[in-house]
Design a protein around this motif. Structure first.
Motif, PDB file in Angstrom:
ATOM      1  N   VAL A  71      43.236  78.145  78.329  1.00  0.00           N
ATOM      2  CA  VAL A  71      42.578  77.674  76.969  1.00  0.00           C
ATOM      3  C   VAL A  71      43.615  76.748  76.367  1.00  0.00           C
ATOM      4  CG1 VAL A  71      41.965  78.528  74.856  1.00  0.00           C
ATOM      5  CG2 VAL A  71      41.074  79.703  76.980  1.00  0.00           C
ATOM      6  N   PHE A  72      44.838  77.251  76.388  1.00  0.00           N
ATOM      7  CA  PHE A  72      45.836  76.273  75.623  1.00  0.00           C
ATOM      8  C   PHE A  72      46.124  74.968  76.380  1.00  0.00           C
ATOM      9  CE2 PHE A  72      46.678  80.834  74.140  1.00  0.00           C
ATOM     10  CZ  PHE A  72      46.345  80.716  72.918  1.00  0.00           C
ATOM     11  N   ASP A  73      45.740  74.708  77.412  1.00  0.00           N
ATOM     12  CA  ASP A  73      45.919  73.766  78.238  1.00  0.00           C
ATOM     13  C   ASP A  73      44.931  72.585  78.050  1.00  0.00           C
ATOM     14  OD1 ASP A  73      48.388  74.560  79.176  1.00  0.00           O
ATOM     15  OD2 ASP A  73      47.557  75.215  81.038  1.00  0.00           O
ATOM     16  N   LEU A  74      43.621  72.962  77.298  1.00  0.00           N
ATOM     17  CA  LEU A  74      42.825  72.121  76.990  1.00  0.00           C
ATOM     18  C   LEU A  74      43.091  71.012  76.205  1.00  0.00           C
ATOM     19  CD1 LEU A  74      39.828  75.012  76.592  1.00  0.00           C
ATOM     20  CD2 LEU A  74      40.208  73.353  78.765  1.00  0.00           C
ATOM     21  N   SER A  75      42.320  69.989  76.211  1.00  0.00           N
ATOM     22  CA  SER A  75      42.258  68.867  75.168  1.00  0.00           C
ATOM     23  C   SER A  75      41.735  69.272  74.012  1.00  0.00           C
ATOM     24  CB  SER A  75      41.809  67.632  75.878  1.00  0.00           C
ATOM     25  OG  SER A  75      40.359  67.756  75.942  1.00  0.00           O
ATOM     26  N   PRO A  76      42.166  68.649  73.029  1.00  0.00           N
ATOM     27  CA  PRO A  76      41.331  68.950  71.677  1.00  0.00           C
ATOM     28  C   PRO A  76      39.998  68.923  71.702  1.00  0.00           C
ATOM     29  CG  PRO A  76      43.269  67.773  71.147  1.00  0.00           C
ATOM     30  CD  PRO A  76      43.149  67.681  72.758  1.00  0.00           C
ATOM     31  N   PRO A  77      39.346  67.906  72.432  1.00  0.00           N
ATOM     32  CA  PRO A  77      37.857  68.019  72.215  1.00  0.00           C
ATOM     33  C   PRO A  77      37.079  69.139  73.272  1.00  0.00           C
ATOM     34  CG  PRO A  77      38.635  65.653  72.980  1.00  0.00           C
ATOM     35  CD  PRO A  77      39.674  66.717  72.782  1.00  0.00           C
ATOM     36  N   GLU A  78      38.072  69.564  74.320  1.00  0.00           N
ATOM     37  CA  GLU A  78      37.655  70.533  75.063  1.00  0.00           C
ATOM     38  C   GLU A  78      37.652  71.883  74.261  1.00  0.00           C
ATOM     39  OE1 GLU A  78      38.688  69.480  79.503  1.00  0.00           O
ATOM     40  OE2 GLU A  78      40.245  69.830  78.309  1.00  0.00           O
ATOM     41  N   LYS A  79      38.788  72.006  73.602  1.00  0.00           N
ATOM     42  CA  LYS A  79      38.902  73.201  72.637  1.00  0.00           C
ATOM     43  C   LYS A  79      37.673  73.208  71.567  1.00  0.00           C
ATOM     44  CE  LYS A  79      43.948  73.388  73.248  1.00  0.00           C
ATOM     45  NZ  LYS A  79      45.086  73.281  72.516  1.00  0.00           N
ATOM     46  N   LEU A  80      37.381  72.300  71.052  1.00  0.00           N
ATOM     47  CA  LEU A  80      36.341  72.015  70.017  1.00  0.00           C
ATOM     48  C   LEU A  80      35.026  72.480  70.620  1.00  0.00           C
ATOM     49  CD1 LEU A  80      37.069  68.860  68.042  1.00  0.00           C
ATOM     50  CD2 LEU A  80      37.090  71.364  67.158  1.00  0.00           C
ATOM     51  N   GLN A  81      34.872  71.964  71.907  1.00  0.00           N
ATOM     52  CA  GLN A  81      33.613  72.397  72.692  1.00  0.00           C
ATOM     53  C   GLN A  81      33.562  73.872  72.869  1.00  0.00           C
ATOM     54  OE1 GLN A  81      30.910  70.336  73.517  1.00  0.00           O
ATOM     55  NE2 GLN A  81      29.926  72.282  73.453  1.00  0.00           N
ATOM     56  N   LEU A  82      34.753  74.349  73.120  1.00  0.00           N
ATOM     57  CA  LEU A  82      34.919  75.670  73.615  1.00  0.00           C
ATOM     58  C   LEU A  82      34.522  76.673  72.451  1.00  0.00           C
ATOM     59  CD1 LEU A  82      35.299  78.404  75.639  1.00  0.00           C
ATOM     60  CD2 LEU A  82      37.987  77.917  74.997  1.00  0.00           C
ATOM     61  N   VAL A  83      34.972  76.204  71.214  1.00  0.00           N
ATOM     62  CA  VAL A  83      34.757  76.912  70.039  1.00  0.00           C
ATOM     63  C   VAL A  83      33.222  76.994  69.672  1.00  0.00           C
ATOM     64  CG1 VAL A  83      35.220  76.829  67.553  1.00  0.00           C
ATOM     65  CG2 VAL A  83      37.000  76.900  69.088  1.00  0.00           C
ATOM     66  N   GLU A  84      32.768  75.852  69.869  1.00  0.00           N
ATOM     67  CA  GLU A  84      31.070  75.576  69.564  1.00  0.00           C
ATOM     68  C   GLU A  84      30.411  76.647  70.611  1.00  0.00           C
ATOM     69  OE1 GLU A  84      29.699  71.778  69.536  1.00  0.00           O
ATOM     70  OE2 GLU A  84      31.407  70.865  68.243  1.00  0.00           O
ATOM     71  N   ASP A  85      30.597  76.606  71.849  1.00  0.00           N
ATOM     72  CA  ASP A  85      30.270  77.474  72.592  1.00  0.00           C
ATOM     73  C   ASP A  85      30.152  78.708  72.369  1.00  0.00           C
ATOM     74  OD1 ASP A  85      29.294  75.021  73.751  1.00  0.00           O
ATOM     75  OD2 ASP A  85      30.899  75.403  75.748  1.00  0.00           O
ATOM     76  N   LEU A  86      31.233  79.219  72.051  1.00  0.00           N
ATOM     77  CA  LEU A  86      31.536  80.655  71.742  1.00  0.00           C
ATOM     78  C   LEU A  86      30.858  80.948  70.300  1.00  0.00           C
ATOM     79  CD1 LEU A  86      35.489  81.061  72.304  1.00  0.00           C
ATOM     80  CD2 LEU A  86      33.596  82.174  73.385  1.00  0.00           C
ATOM     81  N   TRP A  87      30.800  80.047  69.372  1.00  0.00           N
ATOM     82  CA  TRP A  87      30.033  80.462  68.134  1.00  0.00           C
ATOM     83  C   TRP A  87      28.527  80.423  68.393  1.00  0.00           C
ATOM     84  CZ3 TRP A  87      31.632  81.993  63.535  1.00  0.00           C
ATOM     85  CH2 TRP A  87      30.759  81.876  62.639  1.00  0.00           C
ATOM     86  N   ASP A  88      28.128  79.429  69.299  1.00  0.00           N
ATOM     87  CA  ASP A  88      26.623  79.511  69.577  1.00  0.00           C
ATOM     88  C   ASP A  88      26.202  80.889  70.251  1.00  0.00           C
ATOM     89  OD1 ASP A  88      26.306  76.996  68.498  1.00  0.00           O
ATOM     90  OD2 ASP A  88      26.275  76.116  70.479  1.00  0.00           O
ATOM     91  N   ASP A  89      27.210  81.339  71.332  1.00  0.00           N
ATOM     92  CA  ASP A  89      26.971  82.650  71.869  1.00  0.00           C
ATOM     93  C   ASP A  89      26.846  83.669  70.871  1.00  0.00           C
ATOM     94  OD1 ASP A  89      26.583  84.034  74.371  1.00  0.00           O
ATOM     95  OD2 ASP A  89      28.656  84.992  73.696  1.00  0.00           O
ATOM     96  N   LEU A  90      27.896  83.638  69.875  1.00  0.00           N
ATOM     97  CA  LEU A  90      27.801  84.878  68.910  1.00  0.00           C
ATOM     98  C   LEU A  90      26.477  84.823  67.947  1.00  0.00           C
ATOM     99  CD1 LEU A  90      31.672  84.927  68.001  1.00  0.00           C
ATOM    100  CD2 LEU A  90      30.355  86.819  69.066  1.00  0.00           C
ATOM    101  N   ALA A  91      26.292  83.549  67.682  1.00  0.00           N
ATOM    102  CA  ALA A  91      25.117  83.512  66.594  1.00  0.00           C
ATOM    103  C   ALA A  91      23.558  83.728  67.429  1.00  0.00           C
ATOM    104  CB  ALA A  91      25.185  81.930  66.243  1.00  0.00           C
ATOM    105  N   ALA A  92      23.648  83.798  68.677  1.00  0.00           N
ATOM    106  CA  ALA A  92      22.553  84.235  69.389  1.00  0.00           C
ATOM    107  C   ALA A  92      22.035  85.543  69.179  1.00  0.00           C
ATOM    108  CB  ALA A  92      22.652  83.806  70.764  1.00  0.00           C
ATOM    109  N   THR A  93      23.089  86.427  68.932  1.00  0.00           N
ATOM    110  CA  THR A  93      22.805  88.031  68.793  1.00  0.00           C
ATOM    111  C   THR A  93      23.766  88.357  67.502  1.00  0.00           C
ATOM    112  OG1 THR A  93      24.690  88.331  70.210  1.00  0.00           O
ATOM    113  CG2 THR A  93      22.634  88.337  71.249  1.00  0.00           C
ATOM    114  N   PRO A  94      23.281  88.078  66.269  1.00  0.00           N
ATOM    115  CA  PRO A  94      23.871  88.378  65.295  1.00  0.00           C
ATOM    116  C   PRO A  94      24.148  89.815  64.945  1.00  0.00           C
ATOM    117  CG  PRO A  94      21.783  87.516  64.621  1.00  0.00           C
ATOM    118  CD  PRO A  94      22.178  87.107  66.174  1.00  0.00           C
TER     119      PRO A  94
END
Length: 74
Positions: A8-31
């Motif tokens: 995770v720490f080796d990801l590029s900044p755009p990849e990190k942002l995408q990961l954060v977005e994906d995690l947020w979307d996953d959490l938001a799917a089951t509030p």
């Protein structure tokens, strides 16, 4: 994407942002499954009550952006 904590720490900044977005979307799917602390529940209740008392106390997103740009010149 098989990730471990090191990769995770080796990801590029755009990849990190995408990961954060994906995690947020996953959490938001089951509030209902997202844990809330008691102080967070109290703050949400306080804000909801405030909006009921003063319904015009909110700002639109455009108003918020305008206020920030005016204050910070961006």
């Amino acid at each position: 994407m098989g990730l471990n904590s090191d990769s995770v720490f080796d990801l590029s900044p755009p990849e990190k942002l995408q990961l954060v977005e994906d995690l947020w979307d996953d959490l938001a799917a089951t509030p209902a499954e997202a844990p809330l602390h008691e102080w967070q529940k109290e703050e949400l209740a306080r804000r909801k009550a405030n909006l009921k008392r003063k319904p015009v106390s909110w700002l639109s997103w455009d108003q918020v952006k305008r206020r920030i740009r005016t204050r910070y010149g961006r």
